[in-house]
Design a protein around this motif. Structure first.
Motif, mmCIF file in Angstrom:
data_model
loop_
_atom_site.group_PDB
_atom_site.id
_atom_site.type_symbol
_atom_site.label_atom_id
_atom_site.label_comp_id
_atom_site.label_asym_id
_atom_site.label_seq_id
_atom_site.Cartn_x
_atom_site.Cartn_y
_atom_site.Cartn_z
ATOM 1 N N VAL A 270 0.854 -0.757 -0.328
ATOM 2 C CA VAL A 270 0.080 0.032 -0.103
ATOM 3 C C VAL A 270 1.181 1.234 -0.153
ATOM 4 O O VAL A 270 0.518 2.180 -0.839
ATOM 5 C CB VAL A 270 -1.017 -0.260 1.111
ATOM 6 C CG1 VAL A 270 -1.478 1.324 1.581
ATOM 7 C CG2 VAL A 270 -1.445 -0.930 0.737
ATOM 8 N N ALA A 271 1.825 1.300 0.605
ATOM 9 C CA ALA A 271 2.475 2.280 0.735
ATOM 10 C C ALA A 271 3.519 2.478 -0.166
ATOM 11 O O ALA A 271 3.338 3.543 -0.206
ATOM 12 C CB ALA A 271 3.541 2.225 1.741
ATOM 13 N N VAL A 272 4.238 1.917 -0.215
ATOM 14 C CA VAL A 272 5.279 2.259 -1.825
ATOM 15 C C VAL A 272 4.977 2.848 -2.682
ATOM 16 O O VAL A 272 5.491 3.297 -3.441
ATOM 17 C CB VAL A 272 6.190 1.096 -1.729
ATOM 18 C CG1 VAL A 272 6.863 1.260 -2.435
ATOM 19 C CG2 VAL A 272 6.898 0.786 -0.715
ATOM 20 N N VAL A 344 -5.048 -0.439 7.202
ATOM 21 C CA VAL A 344 -4.164 0.758 7.935
ATOM 22 C C VAL A 344 -2.706 1.006 8.024
ATOM 23 O O VAL A 344 -2.049 2.449 8.149
ATOM 24 C CB VAL A 344 -4.760 0.683 8.666
ATOM 25 C CG1 VAL A 344 -4.803 1.771 9.918
ATOM 26 C CG2 VAL A 344 -6.185 -0.168 8.984
ATOM 27 N N MET A 345 -1.527 0.152 8.361
ATOM 28 C CA MET A 345 -0.230 0.447 8.042
ATOM 29 C C MET A 345 0.218 1.291 7.611
ATOM 30 O O MET A 345 0.820 1.829 7.477
ATOM 31 C CB MET A 345 0.528 -0.808 8.411
ATOM 32 C CG MET A 345 1.666 -0.756 9.150
ATOM 33 S SD MET A 345 2.439 -2.348 9.430
ATOM 34 C CE MET A 345 1.483 -3.067 10.521
ATOM 35 N N GLY A 346 0.195 0.493 5.779
ATOM 36 C CA GLY A 346 -0.154 1.944 4.906
ATOM 37 C C GLY A 346 0.361 2.517 4.974
ATOM 38 O O GLY A 346 0.683 3.101 4.008
ATOM 39 N N ILE A 347 -1.352 2.806 5.025
ATOM 40 C CA ILE A 347 -1.896 4.275 5.163
ATOM 41 C C ILE A 347 -0.542 5.222 5.728
ATOM 42 O O ILE A 347 -0.403 6.192 5.854
ATOM 43 C CB ILE A 347 -3.303 4.467 5.502
ATOM 44 C CG1 ILE A 347 -4.010 3.885 4.416
ATOM 45 C CG2 ILE A 347 -3.364 6.018 5.996
ATOM 46 C CD1 ILE A 347 -5.798 4.047 4.907
ATOM 47 N N VAL A 353 7.529 7.639 3.514
ATOM 48 C CA VAL A 353 7.466 7.103 1.816
ATOM 49 C C VAL A 353 8.146 8.409 1.153
ATOM 50 O O VAL A 353 8.880 8.031 0.185
ATOM 51 C CB VAL A 353 7.215 5.918 1.632
ATOM 52 C CG1 VAL A 353 7.247 5.811 -0.106
ATOM 53 C CG2 VAL A 353 7.044 4.404 1.771
ATOM 54 N N SER A 354 7.029 8.900 1.221
ATOM 55 C CA SER A 354 6.791 10.186 0.273
ATOM 56 C C SER A 354 7.861 11.362 0.410
ATOM 57 O O SER A 354 8.796 11.239 -0.499
ATOM 58 C CB SER A 354 5.103 10.788 0.315
ATOM 59 O OG SER A 354 5.154 11.022 1.034
ATOM 60 N N SER A 355 7.922 11.299 1.616
ATOM 61 C CA SER A 355 8.145 12.848 2.449
ATOM 62 C C SER A 355 10.286 12.704 1.736
ATOM 63 O O SER A 355 10.450 13.449 1.392
ATOM 64 C CB SER A 355 7.920 13.255 3.797
ATOM 65 O OG SER A 355 6.556 13.275 3.899
ATOM 66 N N LEU A 356 10.642 11.656 2.402
ATOM 67 C CA LEU A 356 11.936 11.225 1.566
ATOM 68 C C LEU A 356 12.618 11.240 0.299
ATOM 69 O O LEU A 356 13.247 11.140 -0.122
ATOM 70 C CB LEU A 356 12.048 10.215 2.703
ATOM 71 C CG LEU A 356 11.932 9.532 4.670
ATOM 72 C CD1 LEU A 356 12.101 8.481 5.363
ATOM 73 C CD2 LEU A 356 13.593 10.451 5.123
#
Length: 486
Positions: A270-272, A344-347, A353-356
């Motif tokens: 989800v996050a990547v 939910v953990m991915g959210i 991920v996005s900021s870095l």
């Protein structure tokens, strides 16, 4: 004297030392700073540093060592006859500490004087009632020996605190007077201050290394105790997790490790993609006005406590996935599942991920983009074939940080995935992770003499080794791409 008040005294002495050192340097040079080897403020800094820093270090060491020494002394007073059936020395010492803290609360809150408290020590039942009235609940009756040990604990802690105050103030005054006496126009105060600050910086940087070494030794030491009580073969090869504090436990690692990897994998799925696409849009396509609003809005997600995400998973995401996916597909009837916790953990991991990644992409030299445009590439081709490969080492680091955060998360898993330790491929079934079981095995009045408690340290060591291997793999990948693009 309390540590807080002692800190205020040291801070005040540091201010006085700075003013006095500077004034003495100017006075010795007859008000002409050109006659001094160093600028006047260096002399003040020298006096302040020697007055405050050594005394502060003594205070920190004292506060760390004193409870250990006092506990060792009090533990020696607890005889085997003072230990009730089904208890242990560790549990008795836990009661001693709790009773001592309750006594301190009664005296600090002026509910009774020291004399009245001393009169209650021979009356354990009355003491328990007074402690209960102050909010200190004790399940078992207070034994006479335990009450006396708690009183002795308070007395030794108070004595140690008094001696600490005298020693710290004496060292601070000695440092103040000695450094003030050394002030002279030819004294190289600047060199002394710089070496002093350098030593402080080296000490501060060593804290991280020493902390890591301490963590490793504590995990290895307690894990060794665990493997003396429970076979290592069963821990690493068993596929069943069923702890029983009365005996007959099956403490297999794999159900917990599988749940940890499964939840983390879904979270990264989800996050990547979402985080990378958000980073690419913000760094390459978004206008400055939109970027100034969108990036802080995304980073707000990182500031939300994990318990709030857990409640969101429990009340919203879990029922939604159950009603719209799990039940219609016949995959489960529970709102607690791996999918719930993973989504939910991915959210939660999106801003990591996005900021870095956004900062890393922005750090790619503009000359690479201009060269690509000069060769006729479009913006999307430039991003895909130039910018993204150049930023890949940093992006791998961002993904690694997100993965480490996912592996170590606890509250979202507790509320979103449940506590069932099992091996299953169904993402809509309840599972648990290593971190959740570490907390559960150490919760409550547990004694560090059973395999069911010490297994938490073996789990922690396993998780540490696993994340270390993940870091080594990521560094290998980063080094490969760095050699290609540098």
């Amino acid at each position: 004297m309390t540590p807080g008040f002692l800190l205020l005294l040291l801070a005040g002495l540091g201010v006085v030392g700075f003013v006095a050192g500077r004034a003495r340097a100017l006075a010795l040079s007859r008000g002409d700073a050109r006659g001094l080897h160093s600028l006047p403020h260096y002399y003040g800094q020298m006096v302040a540093l020697f007055a405050v820093v050594p005394a502060l270090l003594l205070m920190v060491v004292w506060l760390v060592v004193q409870p250990v020494v006092v506990e060792r002394n009090i533990t020696a007073l607890i005889l085997p006859a003072d230990i009730a059936d089904g208890s242990s020395r560790d549990l008795v010492m836990a009661d001693v500490r709790r009773i001592a803290e309750g006594m301190e609360l009664l005296v600090a809150g002026r509910a009774m004087s020291e004399g009245e408290l001393a009169a209650l020590v021979p009356q354990p039942d009355v003491l328990k009632e007074r402690l209960a009235a102050a909010g200190v609940a004790l399940a078992a009756p207070i034994q006479q020996q335990v009450a006396e040990a708690a009183s002795r604990w308070r007395a030794e802690m108070a004595l140690g605190q008094g001696v600490m105050s005298v020693a710290v103030l004496a060292l601070a005054v000695a440092g103040f007077l000695l450094s003030l006496w050394r002030v002279a126009p030819a004294f190289r105060a600047r060199n002394v201050v710089e070496r002093f600050v350098q030593a402080m910086l080296i000490g501060a940087s060593s804290i991280a290394i020493l902390t890591t070494v301490g963590i490793i030794f504590s995990l290895v030491f307690e894990s060794w105790h665990f493997f003396q009580l429970y076979p290592a073969r069963d821990f690493f090869l068993s596929l069943t997790w069923s702890p029983r504090f009365g005996g007959g436990s099956s403490l297999g690692l794999w159900p917990l490790l599988w749940g940890t990897l499964y939840v983390s994998f879904i979270a990264l799925l989800v996050a990547v993609p979402v985080g990378l696409m958000a980073a690419i849009y913000l760094s390459e396509y978004a206008s400055p006005a939109l970027r100034s609003v969108a990036k802080p809005a995304i980073e707000v997600l990182a500031g939300i406590p994990s318990i709030v995400y857990g409640l969101f998973a429990l009340m919203t995401v879990g029922p939604f996935l159950r009603d719209w996916f799990a039940q219609p597909m016949g995959l489960g009837d529970s709102a607690s599942s791996v999918m719930t916790a993973g989504v939910v953990m991915g959210i939660m991991l999106i801003p990591y991920v996005s900021s870095l990644s956004d900062d890393i992409i922005n750090a790619v030299p503009q000359a690479l983009r201009d060269g690509s445009y000069g060769l006729g590439a479009t913006q999307s081709e430039t991003i895909r074939q130039v910018v993204f490969p150049a930023a890949l080492p940093g992006i791998v680091g961002a993904i690694l940080m997100a993965a480490s955060r996912a592996i170590g998360e606890t509250m979202i898993v507790v509320l979103g995935a449940g506590a069932a330790a099992q091996l299953s491929l169904n993402p809509f079934e309840a599972m648990t992770t290593v971190t959740v079981k570490i907390v559960s095995q150490l919760t409550g009045d547990t004694e560090f003499a059973s395999a069911e408690t010490l297994v938490a340290f073996a789990l922690g060591l396993t998780l540490f080794v696993f994340t270390l291997g993940l870091n080594v793999l990521a560094l290998t990948i980063v080094r490969k791409y760095r050699e290609q693009y540098e």
